[in-house]
Enzyme design. Structure first.
Site, PDB file in Angstrom:
ATOM      1  N   GLY A  68       0.425  -1.492   0.000  1.00 55.54           N
ATOM      2  CA  GLY A  68      -0.193  -0.032  -0.334  1.00 55.54           C
ATOM      3  C   GLY A  68       1.058   1.111  -0.420  1.00 55.54           C
ATOM      4  N   CYS A  95       6.086  -6.144   1.256  1.00 56.35           N
ATOM      5  CA  CYS A  95       6.142  -4.461   1.236  1.00 56.35           C
ATOM      6  C   CYS A  95       5.387  -3.792   2.537  1.00 56.35           C
ATOM      7  CB  CYS A  95       5.337  -4.105  -0.242  1.00 56.35           C
ATOM      8  SG  CYS A  95       6.290  -2.289  -0.660  1.00 56.35           S
ATOM      9  N   TYR A  96       4.282  -2.957   2.419  1.00 59.77           N
ATOM     10  CA  TYR A  96       3.777  -1.889   3.606  1.00 59.77           C
ATOM     11  C   TYR A  96       3.097  -3.608   4.667  1.00 59.77           C
ATOM     12  CZ  TYR A  96       0.755   0.971   6.075  1.00 59.77           C
ATOM     13  OH  TYR A  96      -0.475   1.072   7.146  1.00 59.77           O
ATOM     14  N   HIS A 182       7.948  -7.627  -4.260  1.00 63.87           N
ATOM     15  CA  HIS A 182       6.571  -7.725  -5.117  1.00 63.87           C
ATOM     16  C   HIS A 182       6.227  -9.058  -5.392  1.00 63.87           C
ATOM     17  CE1 HIS A 182       4.187  -4.289  -4.331  1.00 63.87           C
ATOM     18  NE2 HIS A 182       5.481  -4.003  -3.451  1.00 63.87           N
ATOM     19  N   GLU A 184       3.392 -10.634  -6.284  1.00 57.78           N
ATOM     20  CA  GLU A 184       2.038 -10.767  -7.170  1.00 57.78           C
ATOM     21  C   GLU A 184       2.750 -10.145  -8.254  1.00 57.78           C
ATOM     22  OE1 GLU A 184       3.393  -8.843  -4.767  1.00 57.78           O
ATOM     23  OE2 GLU A 184       2.605  -7.094  -5.016  1.00 57.78           O
ATOM     24  N   GLY A 236     -24.000  -9.528 -26.054  1.00 54.07           N
ATOM     25  CA  GLY A 236     -22.971  -9.862 -26.291  1.00 54.07           C
ATOM     26  C   GLY A 236     -21.647  -9.675 -26.823  1.00 54.07           C
ATOM     27  N   GLY A 237     -21.250  -9.308 -25.083  1.00 51.46           N
ATOM     28  CA  GLY A 237     -19.953  -8.981 -24.251  1.00 51.46           C
ATOM     29  C   GLY A 237     -19.816 -10.597 -23.510  1.00 51.46           C
ATOM     30  N   LYS A 380     -11.698 -11.394 -15.062  1.00 55.32           N
ATOM     31  CA  LYS A 380     -12.111 -11.501 -16.021  1.00 55.32           C
ATOM     32  C   LYS A 380     -11.546 -12.581 -16.776  1.00 55.32           C
ATOM     33  CE  LYS A 380     -14.192  -9.544 -19.913  1.00 55.32           C
ATOM     34  NZ  LYS A 380     -15.619  -8.853 -19.716  1.00 55.32           N
TER      35      LYS A 380
END
Ligand code: XMP
Length: 537
Positions: A68, A95-96, A182, A184, A236-237, A380
């Site tokens: 953060g 990190c933080y 990090h 990630e 449509g998505g 997603k």
């Protein structure tokens, strides 16, 4: 009615072991959760303000404290209840998060240590439990001002960099681990291994797979819906398509799909959806032509939020009418809300609302459906994998995301039939050329298995409310420009403009200007997110 009630909180009774990510700065937390899920462990983000008792009540297998932007010494620095370190649940501070752990347990955090940003050499003194298998040196990604100067008593320092004397520490017997870097981000090449080592210490079972997500969703949907009739809007998505496919799998013929043609869809989209669903499922699909209605509603409206609100509200009303006509007993409405929408809308978080996404929070209060939101807990990329697993055709699964308010948020100023027509034609050319250049569709696989950073996440045309002078043939023109927007992204939370080949851009410009009368200029948007957003409104 509970419009925003979660429909799949997989840890609540469906058997997924959970790692909670405590959010000290939204961007970091989401990336961590996504990586943990890539390792097939369900991970959920909770705000830093979540009380200790609530954290434990979730019965997490492990807890990760995210990075953060704050300094642990700042007056308003977000804190963590120190009891979390003695609760018998493994904790990884990043990190933080590492600095909080150090501060709480008697270590020392330097207030004004030298900053480290970017790729940094990490010297591993002893691998310990967390850095096992990484060798003596690793490249890691750093982004910090303060740094841990001394690990808490009883902790072993396992790695250091030039400016971080305790870049990794651990007390494995207490289940406590901290890293300054990090793990990630993809710039830490072995970061996923570090997270995997932590997950191994949590004992969390790696059961979060597309297959089990589908099973859990189907079960939840059946439980929620019973034998009621369900209505689903197809846009449509990919989101609405996967949501519909999940609901179809769960309750089959109880589902009626409605495609509202609000006139704000892309060229050929109505026909495409009809064909895709006609060809690939036995869903009952009804198309409602509401083009005139939406145009009338948007007349004279220029304010982006007002546009979104009107479209969102009218959309639901059209649905209600469709429900009365075609599925008179429909009690439920399917929404393709994703996890980032939930987070970005500030639900359950302190984060400010960025946009009123019409599928979250912006729903009119008088709507009379309960919501089924089978994607509410998915990122997603997970939605796409679920779609593939459900057997949806690749052209549907890999279709680029499209906002609910459609082309209206890509037309700056008033939406008129004529402006829609201009934009739609230009947009079709942009996408056709990118497809031709191999930039749209599934990302090309890379030998190292990493995501293709060049892959275009979304690409479209935007119509601004200005005109400019040009010359075509021997004549002066005073026409409209279009702006081409193409971005790379992993989840739409952050994005970068796509480094598209000049030749492709040139072909787009030439075809748009020659093929769409009224347009005399094409510009390319080179703004990343942040500070921009992907859409223009
Ligand atoms: P922004 O513009 O906020 O968009 O960077 C992030 C992603 O969300 C999509 N988007 C929407 N999707 N309803 C949706 O379903 C909306 O109102 C909406 N607004 C933006 C956008 O296309 C991008 O993928």
């Amino acid at each position: 009615m509970t419009p925003n009630a979660p429909t799949l909180s997989p840890d609540a009774g469906t058997g997924f072991d959970t790692v909670l990510v405590v959010d000290f700065g939204a961007q970091y937390a989401q990336v961590i959760a996504r990586r943990v899920r890539e390792l097939h462990v369900y991970s959920e983000i909770v705000p830093a303000s979540t009380p200790f008792e609530e954290l434990l009540a979730r019965r997490p297998a492990g807890i990760i404290l995210s990075g953060g932007p704050a300094s642990v010494y700042a007056d308003d620095a977000p804190a963590i209840d120190p009891r979390v370190f003695d609760a018998g649940v493994p904790v990884l501070g990043i990190c933080y998060g590492q600095q909080l752990m150090a501060q709480a347990l008697g270590g020392e955090v330097a207030r004004t240590g030298t900053s480290e940003f970017g790729r940094t050499e990490l010297a591993i003194r002893e691998p310990g439990a967390l850095l096992d298998g990484l060798g003596a040196r690793q490249t890691v990604w750093m982004s910090h001002n303060d740094a841990v100067r001394a690990a808490p008593p009883g902790f072993r320092v396992t790695a250091a960099t030039d400016d971080s004397p305790a870049a990794a520490f651990e007390a494995p017997e207490r289940g406590l681990f901290g890293v300054q870097f990090h793990p990630e981000v993809s710039h830490t090449p072995r970061g996923l291994d570090v997270l995997a080592s932590f997950l191994a210490r949590t004992g969390a079972r790696p059961t979060w797979t597309s297959h089990s997500v589908i099973e859990a969703s189907v079960e939840r949907i059946r439980e929620q819906v019973g034998d009621a009739t369900v209505l689903c809007g197809l846009s449509g998505g990919v989101d609405s398509a996967v949501a519909a496919a999940l609901v179809e799998k769960a309750v089959g013929s109880q589902l009626t799909c409605v495609l509202v043609d609000h006139g704000l869809l892309r060229e050929g989209e109505v026909a495409d959806v009809q064909q895709a669903f006609g060809a690939h499922s036995d869903v009952r699909l009804i198309t409602v032509d509401a083009r005139e209605r939406f145009l009338a509603l948007l007349e004279g409206v220029e304010d982006p939020e007002e546009k979104r609100k009107r479209i969102g509200g009218e959309f639901i009303r059209v649905f209600e009418e469709a429900a009365r006509t075609h599925a008179s007993d429909a009690g439920f409405l399917v929404q393709g809300t994703l996890y980032p929408d939930v987070i970005e809308s500030g639900e359950g978080h302190a984060a400010a609302t960025i946009k009123s996404h019409h599928n979250v929070g912006g729903l009119p209060e008088d709507m009379d459906f309960d919501l089924v939101e089978p994607l509410r807990w998915l990122f997603k990329d997970e939605v796409r994998r679920v779609g593939e697993e459900l057997g949806l055709p690749p052209e549907l699964v890999w279709r680029q995301p499209f906002p609910g308010p459609g082309l209206a948020v890509r037309i700056i100023g008033e939406v008129t039939g004529q402006r829609l027509d201009l934009l739609r034609r230009a947009d079709a050319i942009v996408r056709a050329e990118l497809r031709r250049a191999g930039l749209e569709g599934p990302p090309r696989p890379r030998p190292d298995g990493q995501a293709d950073p060049e892959h275009v996440w979304q690409a479209f045309a935007v119509l601004p409310a200005i005109r400019s002078v040009g010359v075509q043939g021997d004549e002066r023109t005073y026409g409209h420009p279009v702006i081409v927007r193409a971005v790379t992204s992993e989840d739409a939370m952050t994005a970068d403009f796509a480094r598209i080949d000049w030749d492709v851009l040139e072909r787009i410009a030439t075809r748009v200007i020659n093929g769409v009368p009224g347009i005399n200029r094409v510009a390319y948007d080179i703004t990343s997110k942040p500070p921009g957003t992907i859409e223009w409104e």
